[in-house]
Design a protein around this motif. Structure first.
Motif, PDB file in Angstrom:
ATOM      1  N   PHE A   5      10.549  -6.475  -1.896  1.00 25.45           N
ATOM      2  CA  PHE A   5      10.353  -7.469  -3.171  1.00 25.45           C
ATOM      3  C   PHE A   5       8.833  -7.693  -3.075  1.00 25.45           C
ATOM      4  N   ILE A   6       8.310  -7.989  -2.000  1.00 20.37           N
ATOM      5  CA  ILE A   6       7.206  -8.893  -1.863  1.00 20.37           C
ATOM      6  C   ILE A   6       6.028  -7.546  -2.428  1.00 20.37           C
ATOM      7  N   ALA A   7       6.471  -6.178  -3.272  1.00 24.98           N
ATOM      8  CA  ALA A   7       5.426  -5.022  -2.870  1.00 24.98           C
ATOM      9  C   ALA A   7       4.340  -5.311  -4.845  1.00 24.98           C
ATOM     10  N   ASP A   8       3.277  -5.253  -4.258  1.00 25.15           N
ATOM     11  CA  ASP A   8       2.943  -5.313  -6.413  1.00 25.15           C
ATOM     12  C   ASP A   8       2.421  -6.888  -5.940  1.00 25.15           C
ATOM     13  N   LYS A   9       2.527  -8.106  -5.351  1.00 24.44           N
ATOM     14  CA  LYS A   9       2.577  -9.347  -5.062  1.00 24.44           C
ATOM     15  C   LYS A   9       1.608  -9.774  -4.181  1.00 24.44           C
ATOM     16  N   PRO A  10       0.320  -9.267  -4.238  1.00 22.65           N
ATOM     17  CA  PRO A  10      -0.676  -9.350  -3.849  1.00 22.65           C
ATOM     18  C   PRO A  10      -1.040 -10.535  -2.858  1.00 22.65           C
ATOM     19  N   LYS A  61       6.682 -15.910  18.722  1.00 24.34           N
ATOM     20  CA  LYS A  61       7.960 -16.372  17.811  1.00 24.34           C
ATOM     21  C   LYS A  61       9.014 -15.129  16.840  1.00 24.34           C
ATOM     22  N   GLN A  62      10.083 -15.271  17.407  1.00 22.92           N
ATOM     23  CA  GLN A  62      10.580 -13.863  16.813  1.00 22.92           C
ATOM     24  C   GLN A  62      10.565 -13.335  15.349  1.00 22.92           C
ATOM     25  N   VAL A  63      10.031 -12.229  14.408  1.00 21.78           N
ATOM     26  CA  VAL A  63      10.109 -12.359  12.985  1.00 21.78           C
ATOM     27  C   VAL A  63      11.286 -10.673  13.047  1.00 21.78           C
ATOM     28  N   VAL A  64      12.339 -11.350  11.798  1.00 21.56           N
ATOM     29  CA  VAL A  64      12.931  -9.899  11.519  1.00 21.56           C
ATOM     30  C   VAL A  64      12.926  -9.072  10.566  1.00 21.56           C
ATOM     31  N   ILE A  65      12.556  -8.639   9.910  1.00 18.68           N
ATOM     32  CA  ILE A  65      12.376  -8.250   8.182  1.00 18.68           C
ATOM     33  C   ILE A  65      13.277  -6.835   8.558  1.00 18.68           C
ATOM     34  N   THR A  66      14.125  -6.722   7.376  1.00 14.99           N
ATOM     35  CA  THR A  66      14.453  -6.195   6.706  1.00 14.99           C
ATOM     36  C   THR A  66      14.415  -5.418   5.085  1.00 14.99           C
ATOM     37  N   CYS A  67      14.284  -4.282   4.803  1.00 14.17           N
ATOM     38  CA  CYS A  67      13.949  -2.981   3.622  1.00 14.17           C
ATOM     39  C   CYS A  67      14.331  -2.289   3.912  1.00 14.17           C
ATOM     40  N   ASP A  68      14.244  -1.949   1.989  1.00 19.06           N
ATOM     41  CA  ASP A  68      14.954  -0.422   1.538  1.00 19.06           C
ATOM     42  C   ASP A  68      14.862   0.971   1.835  1.00 19.06           C
ATOM     43  N   THR A  69      13.684   0.635   2.971  1.00 16.59           N
ATOM     44  CA  THR A  69      13.244   2.040   2.906  1.00 16.59           C
ATOM     45  C   THR A  69      12.144   1.643   4.064  1.00 16.59           C
ATOM     46  N   PHE A  70      11.457   2.854   4.412  1.00 16.37           N
ATOM     47  CA  PHE A  70      10.648   2.834   6.250  1.00 16.37           C
ATOM     48  C   PHE A  70       9.555   2.189   5.817  1.00 16.37           C
ATOM     49  N   PRO A  71       8.654   1.593   6.374  1.00 12.40           N
ATOM     50  CA  PRO A  71       7.120   0.642   6.086  1.00 12.40           C
ATOM     51  C   PRO A  71       6.547   1.377   5.759  1.00 12.40           C
ATOM     52  N   LYS A  72       6.123   2.861   5.387  1.00 12.46           N
ATOM     53  CA  LYS A  72       5.088   4.024   5.214  1.00 12.46           C
ATOM     54  C   LYS A  72       5.358   3.773   4.050  1.00 12.46           C
ATOM     55  N   GLU A  73       6.778   4.029   3.695  1.00 17.60           N
ATOM     56  CA  GLU A  73       6.936   4.624   2.109  1.00 17.60           C
ATOM     57  C   GLU A  73       6.885   3.147   0.870  1.00 17.60           C
ATOM     58  N   ILE A  74       7.067   1.926   1.816  1.00 15.59           N
ATOM     59  CA  ILE A  74       6.989   0.789   0.577  1.00 15.59           C
ATOM     60  C   ILE A  74       5.417   1.190  -0.111  1.00 15.59           C
ATOM     61  N   SER A  75       6.110   1.302  -1.921  1.00 17.33           N
ATOM     62  CA  SER A  75       5.022   1.167  -2.593  1.00 17.33           C
ATOM     63  C   SER A  75       4.327  -0.092  -2.576  1.00 17.33           C
ATOM     64  N   GLY A  76       3.089  -0.224  -3.444  1.00 10.29           N
ATOM     65  CA  GLY A  76       2.573  -1.228  -3.207  1.00 10.29           C
ATOM     66  C   GLY A  76       2.623  -2.565  -2.284  1.00 10.29           C
ATOM     67  N   MET A  77       2.404  -1.956  -1.212  1.00 12.45           N
ATOM     68  CA  MET A  77       2.232  -3.214  -0.340  1.00 12.45           C
ATOM     69  C   MET A  77       0.728  -2.825   0.744  1.00 12.45           C
ATOM     70  N   THR A  78      -0.131  -3.837   1.168  1.00 13.42           N
ATOM     71  CA  THR A  78      -1.227  -4.011   1.105  1.00 13.42           C
ATOM     72  C   THR A  78      -1.082  -3.218   2.445  1.00 13.42           C
ATOM     73  N   THR A  88       1.005 -13.126  -2.488  1.00  7.64           N
ATOM     74  CA  THR A  88       2.825 -13.838  -1.597  1.00  7.64           C
ATOM     75  C   THR A  88       1.986 -12.719  -0.404  1.00  7.64           C
ATOM     76  N   GLN A  89       1.428 -11.267  -0.400  1.00 10.70           N
ATOM     77  CA  GLN A  89       1.462 -10.381   0.701  1.00 10.70           C
ATOM     78  C   GLN A  89       0.727 -11.147   1.865  1.00 10.70           C
ATOM     79  N   GLN A  90      -0.772 -11.528   1.580  1.00 10.08           N
ATOM     80  CA  GLN A  90      -1.722 -11.997   1.801  1.00 10.08           C
ATOM     81  C   GLN A  90      -0.869 -13.319   2.888  1.00 10.08           C
ATOM     82  N   GLU A  91      -0.025 -14.339   2.170  1.00  4.29           N
ATOM     83  CA  GLU A  91       0.494 -15.176   2.510  1.00  4.29           C
ATOM     84  C   GLU A  91       0.886 -15.251   4.138  1.00  4.29           C
ATOM     85  N   PHE A  92       1.875 -13.846   3.706  1.00  2.91           N
ATOM     86  CA  PHE A  92       3.214 -13.234   4.547  1.00  2.91           C
ATOM     87  C   PHE A  92       1.884 -12.147   5.593  1.00  2.91           C
TER      88      PHE A  92
END
Lengths: 222, 450
Positions: free
Chosen positions: B222-227, B245-262, B229-233
């Motif tokens: 959901f942060i796709a196409d929001k540059p 420090k640990q970060v855990v991320i979930t997504c509906d697809t494989f990292p390379k497949e997310i469109s609109g993500m830097t 927010t992506q920069q902050e993240f």
């Protein structure tokens, strides 16, 4: 000279009691339990064809929640974010835009975690809704009921009960004529019945098939 | 003063659109206040409040949306304009453990930065589909920030991603009560960042996220196409992982497949460990149902669980929904839960599913997916380009329809039932060695089941 009518017709409001259950007895009972707080599930999704009674049930449930002193609202087409109410009904969920769906997603999670009641209606089963995937699957997570429209016998009973509530004695043959010649969805039938009632009062005549035919005539072009 | 402008616009609208008597009775007595993103409407009595909520609220909301970047939250009060008494509120914020522990708390939009204590490893059912993700999650929960950082879990909706990352949070909290943990859904993260930019409090939000010991962020797509927010993240992710420090991320697809993500962000996602959660297989679905049923007073036998699991395949939420429906049906009719009763209770649901998955639908969907003609699937052609999609379609037809193997064979150009058996076996084998084919199969399965 036409008799003018005073606008003092008894106000009709949808309630769980004036909903003709037909094949929806289990759904009606589940809603009553949830409203009384005697059921575990607080998220409901009702689906069915237009005219099957979804909006009636949503408004009736909201009305009952209010009668019990709770803050409740029935919304359609828009969903404000973070409405602080104990019960929210969302009619025609497929009309929600992106922001509305995001609000529904938050609302659903909040209701599951913290309490309250959520009642949502739509035209199709959750799996076939054209909504965000995470919203669609959540709607299938609670209790899902198809609202079944009434058959002709049940529609006749619904018409009679509606007529009785308005103080109109509906002869059997008039009800039968209406069912045979009117549109088949209940809201349209009830609207004709209301028009018939008004006409009976205006002409000071008892309801009859000829009078019904006049009411059902399409308006003449001006 | 946005509140004055907004309320003036509402007043003008209602004055023009309502008869004066209605305007004077319902709209004029209302008091209107804005505090941050919260709008408070005060009515003189509950009757007016009820009427305003029913008839005028949608218009007020619509107008408010043009004054706020997101949708503001509404609160309704009853009282005089000066001394207001809060109207009865719903029960909220039963437990807000995560936020209590997280100074300096920025003004986040809702009560979303919290863990749900019910989502633990103990009640997470494992199977072939989520084994890897489950063991990675346990390792991360036991030693956060040391291995697999970030842990990236991806998979379709309703498969248990949120449960798993919340379980990590709950486990870490159990081990270390002082750990600063934040669970946030990506849409809420976006609203927080937008709000921080608007109120020029971006440093506060930075400080808050950078001070965490464990950040659990759900549905990062959901942060796709929001540059912005992506920069902050990106900065937050770097700062946390650099500080172990640990970060855990979930997504509906494989990292390379997310469109609109830097690209720099997607490459960071893959630095730790990326694990998939696949749709649960039959045995796992049965296990989930039996676990859920064991928490209810209405017992469910294994054959009933098998029946439900066989017919509800798409995701775990719908599986649980189906079980609830069977339970409610059994209580209403005061009959014990049997396969017969489950069939009756789920009749509507199954009928609506069967409408979708016909063998013609499967053939059409598979043919469109592989860009071949349906006629080719039914023909005698045996080139791999045609034969492979045909085998996949046969295998899907066996899984998704109730047709017998001879019937499936007949529907595919009058083939023998042994050909169908061979096709199913071949696809099953290929799925274990060819991950692209496996992904295609899962995707087709999901498309067909909507």
């Amino acid at each position: 000279m036409t008799q003018l009518l005073l606008n003092i017709a008894p106000e009709w409001a949808p309630t769980l009691d004036n909903f003709v259950a037909g094949r929806n007895a289990e759904l009606l009972s589940a809603l009553r339990h949830a409203l009384a707080g005697t059921a575990g599930e607080r998220c409901f999704y009702l689906w069915g064809e237009a005219g099957s009674g979804k909006s009636h049930l949503l408004q009736a449930a909201v009305g009952q929640a209010r009668a019990r002193g709770r803050q409740a609202i029935c919304l359609c087409g828009a969903l404000p974010e973070a409405v602080l109410l104990e019960m929210i009904a969302v009619d025609d969920v497929e009309t929600l835009d992106e922001a509305g769906q995001a609000a529904l997603f938050d609302l659903y999670n909040r209701v599951r975690e913290s309490g309250g009641m959520l009642l949502v209606s739509g035209a199709v089963a959750p799996a076939h809704l054209k909504l965000r995937d995470d919203v669609r699957t959540r709607l299938g997570w609670g209790l899902v009921y198809q609202v079944h429209g009434l058959n002709d016998g049940e529609k006749a009973r619904a018409l009679e009960s509606h007529a009785r509530a308005r103080g109109l004695a509906l002869p059997h043959e008039v009800a039968q004529y209406l069912l045979r010649h009117g549109r088949r969805d209940l809201p349209a039938l009830l609207a004709i019945l209301d028009a018939l009632d008004a006409r009976c009062l205006r002409l000071k005549r008892a309801p009859s098939v000829p009078l019904l035919k006049e009411v059902m005539q399409p308006p003449e072009p001006v | 003063m946005p509140d004055k402008a907004l309320w003036d616009s509402c007043l003008t609208f209602f004055r023009d659109s309502l008869p004066p008597q209605q305007f004077n009775s319902w709209i004029k007595p209302l008091a209107f206040e804005i505090d941050g993103d919260q709008i408070t409407l005060t009515a003189p009595n509950s009757f007016t409040m009820k009427l305003v909520q029913e008839r005028f609220l949608p218009e007020i909301v619509k107008r408010a949306q043009s004054f706020f970047p997101g949708t503001p939250s509404f609160e309704f009060r009853i009282g005089k304009k000066s001394s207001v008494v809060p109207a009865q509120k719903p029960r909220t914020n039963a437990s807000n453990t995560a936020r209590q522990e997280a100074p300096p708390a920025p003004k986040t939009s809702k009560s979303h930065n919290k863990l749900n204590p019910q989502l633990s490893f103990e009640n997470f059912v494992t199977g072939k589909a989520n084994q890897l993700a489950h063991s990675a999650a346990i390792q991360v929960a036991e030693a956060p920030g040391t291995n697999y950082n970030p842990l990236f879990i991806y998979g379709g909706v309703g498969l248990g991603k949120t449960h798993l990352i919340q379980a990590i949070g709950n486990h870490v909290r159990q081990e270390n009560n002082h750990a600063k943990i934040c669970y946030v859904h990506a849409t809420n993260y976006v609203s927080d960042v937008v709000r921080a930019f608007q109120s020029k409090k971006i440093d506060e939000i930075k400080q808050f996220y950078n001070s965490l010991d464990l950040l659990l962020i759900d549905d990062i797509q959901f942060i796709a196409d929001k540059p912005a927010t992506q920069q902050e993240f990106f900065y937050t992710l770097n700062s946390l992982t650099d500080g172990h420090k640990q970060v855990v991320i979930t997504c509906d697809t494989f990292p390379k497949e997310i469109s609109g993500m830097t690209p720099r962000l997607t490459s960071r996602f893959s630095w730790g460990l990326t694990v998939a959660i696949e749709p649960p297989e039959l045995e796992m679905r049965v296990a989930i149902l039996l676990l859920k049923a064991s928490q209810s007073s209405n017992p469910v036998t294994e054959d009933v669980a098998f029946f439900i699991a066989k017919h509800v395949r798409s995701n775990i939420r719908e599986l649980e929904g189906a079980l609830k429906r069977v339970d409610a049906y059994s209580r209403f009719h005061k009959r014990p839960i049997t396969v017969e009763l489950a069939k009756e209770a789920l009749r509507d649901l199954l009928a609506s599913q069967n409408k979708q998955v016909s063998i013609e639908n499967i053939q059409k969907t598979v043919a469109d997916f592989y860009r071949v003609k349906v006629g080719d699937l039914l023909s005698k052609k045996r080139t791999r380009l045609i034969a492979r999609p045909r085998q996949i379609a046969m295998c899907l037809a066996r899984e998704l329809t109730q047709l017998s193997l001879p019937e499936i064979g007949a529907a595919f150009g009058d083939r023998d039932h042994t050909t169908v058996m061979y096709a199913c076996k071949a696809v099953e084998n290929l799925r274990t060695i060819d991950s692209a084919l496996n992904a295609d199969f899962i995707l087709l399965n999901q498309i067909l089941q909507n």
